[in-house]
Each structure stands twice: as C-alpha cells, then as structure tokens.
Design an enzyme around this catalytic site. Structure first.
Site, PDB file in Angstrom:
ATOM      1  N   HIS A  22       0.594  -0.489  -0.221  1.00 56.80           N
ATOM      2  CA  HIS A  22       0.223   0.289  -0.034  1.00 56.80           C
ATOM      3  C   HIS A  22       0.258   1.271   0.160  1.00 56.80           C
ATOM      4  O   HIS A  22       2.391   1.276   0.030  1.00 56.80           O
ATOM      5  CB  HIS A  22      -0.780   0.272   1.494  1.00 56.80           C
ATOM      6  CG  HIS A  22      -2.092  -1.193   1.693  1.00 56.80           C
ATOM      7  ND1 HIS A  22      -1.671  -2.478   2.246  1.00 56.80           N
ATOM      8  CD2 HIS A  22      -2.506  -1.164   1.092  1.00 56.80           C
ATOM      9  CE1 HIS A  22      -2.235  -2.751   2.193  1.00 56.80           C
ATOM     10  NE2 HIS A  22      -3.692  -2.768   1.808  1.00 56.80           N
ATOM     11  N   ASP A  35       1.890   2.047   3.790  1.00 58.92           N
ATOM     12  CA  ASP A  35       2.694   1.088   3.750  1.00 58.92           C
ATOM     13  C   ASP A  35       4.541   1.250   4.293  1.00 58.92           C
ATOM     14  O   ASP A  35       5.353   1.167   4.801  1.00 58.92           O
ATOM     15  CB  ASP A  35       3.533  -0.876   3.547  1.00 58.92           C
ATOM     16  CG  ASP A  35       1.661  -0.781   3.646  1.00 58.92           C
ATOM     17  OD1 ASP A  35       0.663  -0.341   3.846  1.00 58.92           O
ATOM     18  OD2 ASP A  35       1.430  -1.653   2.018  1.00 58.92           O
TER      19      ASP A  35
HETATM   20  C1  XLS Z   1      -7.799  -6.564   4.081  1.00 57.97           C
HETATM   21  C2  XLS Z   1      -7.321  -6.632   3.220  1.00 57.97           C
HETATM   22  C3  XLS Z   1      -6.533  -5.966   2.432  1.00 57.97           C
HETATM   23  C4  XLS Z   1      -6.100  -5.536   0.745  1.00 57.97           C
HETATM   24  C5  XLS Z   1      -5.354  -4.894   0.369  1.00 57.97           C
HETATM   25  O1  XLS Z   1      -8.272  -7.170   4.844  1.00 57.97           O
HETATM   26  O2  XLS Z   1      -6.795  -8.701   2.375  1.00 57.97           O
HETATM   27  O3  XLS Z   1      -4.856  -6.702   3.723  1.00 57.97           O
HETATM   28  O4  XLS Z   1      -5.697  -7.135   0.752  1.00 57.97           O
HETATM   29  O5  XLS Z   1      -5.294  -3.658   0.639  1.00 57.97           O
END
Ligand code: XLS
Ligand code: NI
Ligand code: NI
Length: 439
Positions: free
Chosen positions: A101, A104
């Site tokens: 993300h 992150d």
């Molecule tokens: C959350 C999601 C997230 C997505 C990416 O539950 O799995 O991690 O994969 O935003």
C-alpha cells in the site's frame, strides 16, 4: 549497508526429507510441473504491510514484535530501513514479487502534497533495490482506510472532499505502481460499506463507487498503465457490511456500472470463508466468469469470525485452490500474494521466515497434487459422465435451444424412466486423500 536478518541464510530446496524448517520440502522453483516451472506457476509475493509494518498490537495489547528497525525514530529513516530489510528478506526467501500500500512503504505527511513527496523519496529507493535484486512488483494499492478522514469510507464517503482526496491519493499510487512496473493495481474497499442503513444512502454510495472506479480505469489508460485492475472482495470488517461482499456481488456491481471489462478479482481465502464460502468456491466462481485475476494467499480460523490472515498451511485447501488455478490456465499477470501475518506471540524476525516457508511449501505441494489429479483425469471423468445426458437426445436439444416447454412436456409425459447415478462424493474424497498423502 547493515544486514537485517544476519542469522538467516538464503532458503534453499531441501526435498521432502529435509528436517530443516528453514528449507523448502516442496518448493523447488526451477522444477517443471507440466509446461511451467514451479516459480512460474506460483508467482509468490510478500505483503509489505503484514511483514514490515505490523507490530503485533491488538485491541487488548500493545505491540510485541521485535524488529531490526525498532530503534530508528525518524519515520523516513525507518521507512528506508524497512526497504533495505524488505529486499534482503525477499532475496533470502527467493520470492519473485512483493506488494504494498502507498502508506506502508512511506509515512503519511501533514497533507497530500507531503505524503506524495515522502512516497517519491521512498519509491526512488525501492526502484534501486528492484533493479539491484530483480525482485518485481506484483501489485500496488492505496491505503484508504487508516486515516480518520476515511472513517465514513473513501469513494463512498458522504463527504465529497473525502472522495476528492481519495482520488488524489489513488492517482499518485497508480503513477508509482506504473513507474515500478507493477503488474496489477488492487482496490480493496477498506471502509466502502456501512455500519447502519439508518444514516446511509446505499444507492448513492454505490453510484459514487462506480464513478470512482470508472475514473481510476480512465486514469490507468491516460498514463498507459497496462497492468490488470483488480477488486478484492470481503464481506465485513472493518464495516459491518462491505459493498464488495464476495465474487458474485462484485461481478454484479461491475456489470451494473459497465466496468466488467476493466476489472478482475483478487480473491483472498480468509475473505471467502468470512462470506460463508470455501476458498475454492470463490476461485471457481471467478474462473467461470473469466474474472479470476489474482489471489491473496492466507487462511482463516474456522472458529473465529474475523480476518485472522494466517499463513496458509492447509494442504487440502491449497490443493483445491491450485486445481482451480490450473483450470484457469494460471494466474499471470496475477500471483499468490501472502496476505498473511505471524501471530503476535511469534514475535521474533525468524518467525517471518517460518511463516512464508510453510505457506510456500503448502502451495507447492498443492500444485504437485493438483497437477497429478488433472493429469489422471480423476474429477474430469466423473464430472463429464455426470452431465453426459446433455450430450445427446433431449439434453442436447435443451442445450442447443431447440427444446421449449411444449416439446419438453411432451417428452416428459412419455418418459417415466430416470437413469440416475450415484454422486460418489465419498469415493472422490477418498481418492483425493490418497493423492494428497501418497502421490
Ligand atoms: C484486508 C485486505 C487488504 C488488501 C489490500 O483485509 O486483505 O490487506 O489485500 O488492501
Ligand atoms: Ni487481502
Ligand atoms: Ni484480509
């Protein structure tokens, strides 16, 4: 440059007999299974957020994780250290991809402009490390759920300024993903949903989400982003009801808003189980609708009603998942992204390696077994036989469109015999176990 995981050597293939949990029992990247190598089939990716930014805190306790960058206070310096640690980790593990993300990899600034600047500085570093190591970006995404401004949603927020801010954030994340050669861009609707219908206009929120995704697809075209656009369904958490509930729900939404040609699905095992499906159901639903794009590889706990994001170790599940993926002709340009985290009690850096190694092995073994099941035509034969009445006679007339209610009623009035056959579920389950345990 300092080494962040000095106690870990590169993980290598040790074979099924190896007793070293820091070696692969099944994942042998260059081994050919059918026409592709294991590495090409599996396209493993590490999730940056779970692996490098989480500290193990939960609603009842503070962080527990011991990480090599813990003593760095400055947020940008820490972000740089995580990039170095990340690429050391990817290389030692031997994965070809990672996912992130925007927030992150680089810390949020005071405003969008400052956040974008932070991102640019870290992306320069990421790009250098990608060139140096050959590790590639499976997908990028935007974190549209953590900051207070997104409390009511992003594209589905009742506040238009928030919609605009989210658009600005996604625009930048798409540019960065394009710059790094990302093969996909993911939309997980973090808070796109509602807590109560007492204050929500669902029709308007869905229309806005449709508008947002259309703008995103248009922008991808504007900047020449050739990667796949993906939507990741999840039924609940953090909202009570997420609009992207499951694969079927997302496909209905995409068709309603004329977006079905532009988006495919990123399906996550734990989200499938939260929606009351097993993982294979979601994968098959995506596949038969030509929309199986990529996979978030993890598993949930059947006794817990939330997204525990555990490393996938259930070989029964990975076998049937790989069966669907092989039926799909593979996942590329998607892959298997470990959207999984170590438990907060597994607080040492080495646990990050144990988790990924066991997940990679579970999928590698699943691939081997699924390939053999398909080679031997185990299920195909039974399924073909089960539907064979549609291949000729009245069945063929139904399929071709020749039959109608008049002709079918006439046929039924003159036909009392039904040649039904056993479903053979128990036999198939026993064969499946034999393949998993012995092949
Ligand atoms: C959350 C999601 C997230 C997505 C990416 O539950 O799995 O991690 O994969 O935003
Ligand atoms: Ni996910
Ligand atoms: Ni999840």
């Amino acid at each position: 440059m300092s080494e962040y995981f000095p106690e870990i050597d590169a993980i290598t293939y040790g074979g099924p007999a190896s007793e070293d949990p820091l070696s692969f029992n099944y994942y042998d990247p260059d081994r050919e299974i059918g026409s592709k190598t294991m590495e090409e089939h599996l396209r493993f990716s590490v999730a940056y957020w779970h692996t490098f930014t989480e500290d193990g805190s939960d609603p009842f306790g503070v962080g527990t994780m011991e990480r090599p960058w813990d003593d760095i206070d400055d947020p940008m310096e820490k972000a740089h250290a995580r990039v170095d640690a990340g690429f050391e980790f990817f290389e030692k593990l031997g994965v070809p991809y990672f996912c992130f993300h925007d927030r992150d990899i680089a810390p949020r600034g005071e405003n969008l402009a400052e956040s974008n600047e932070n991102l640019d500085e870290i992306v320069d570093h990421v790009e250098e490390k990608m060139d140096e190591t050959g590790v590639e970006l499976l997908w990028g995404t935007s974190q549209l759920f953590m900051e207070p401004k997104y409390m009511h949603g992003a594209a589905t927020s009742p506040n238009a300024d928030v919609f605009a801010h989210a658009a600005g954030q996604v625009k930048k994340a798409m540019e960065v993903t394009e710059r790094l050669g990302g093969e996909n861009f993911v939309f997980w609707g973090g808070r796109e949903g509602y807590k109560t219908l007492l204050n929500s206009d669902m029709g308007r929120e869905l229309d806005n989400m449709g508008r947002f995704l259309q703008m995103a697809a248009d922008y991808a075209d504007d900047i020449g982003f050739e990667g796949q656009l993906l939507i990741e369904p999840k039924p609940r958490e953090p909202t009570k009801h997420q609009y992207d509930f499951d694969a079927a729900n997302v496909l209905a939404f995409l068709r309603e808003y004329g977006l079905a040609d532009r988006f495919a699905l990123n399906l996550e095992a734990n989200h499938a189980t939260l929606a009351g499906h097993n993982f294979r159901h979601e994968l098959q639903y995506g596949r038969i609708n030509d929309a199986l794009g990529s996979v978030d590889a993890n598993q949930g706990d059947k006794l817990i009603g939330w997204d525990t994001d555990e490393f996938p170790t259930d070989v029964y599940m990975t076998t049937l998942a790989m069966y669907e993926i092989l039926e799909n002709g593979g996942l590329a340009p998607g892959g298997l992204n470990f959207d999984a985290k170590v438990r907060r009690e597994s607080f040492e850096p080495v646990d990050l390696f144990y988790g990924h190694v066991s997940g990679m092995d579970a999928f590698a073994r699943g691939l081997e077994v699924a390939h053999e099941l398909r080679e031997d035509g185990i299920f195909e034969e039974v399924i073909d036989e089960r539907y064979s009445s549609y291949e000729e006679g009245i069945g063929a007339e139904i399929v071709s469109g020749e039959a109608d209610f008049d002709s079918l009623a006439e046929y039924a009035l003159n036909n009392d015999g039904f040649d039904l056959s056993s479903g053979r579920q128990e036999k198939l389950e026993s064969i499946l176990n034999r393949y998993i345990l012995e092949s």
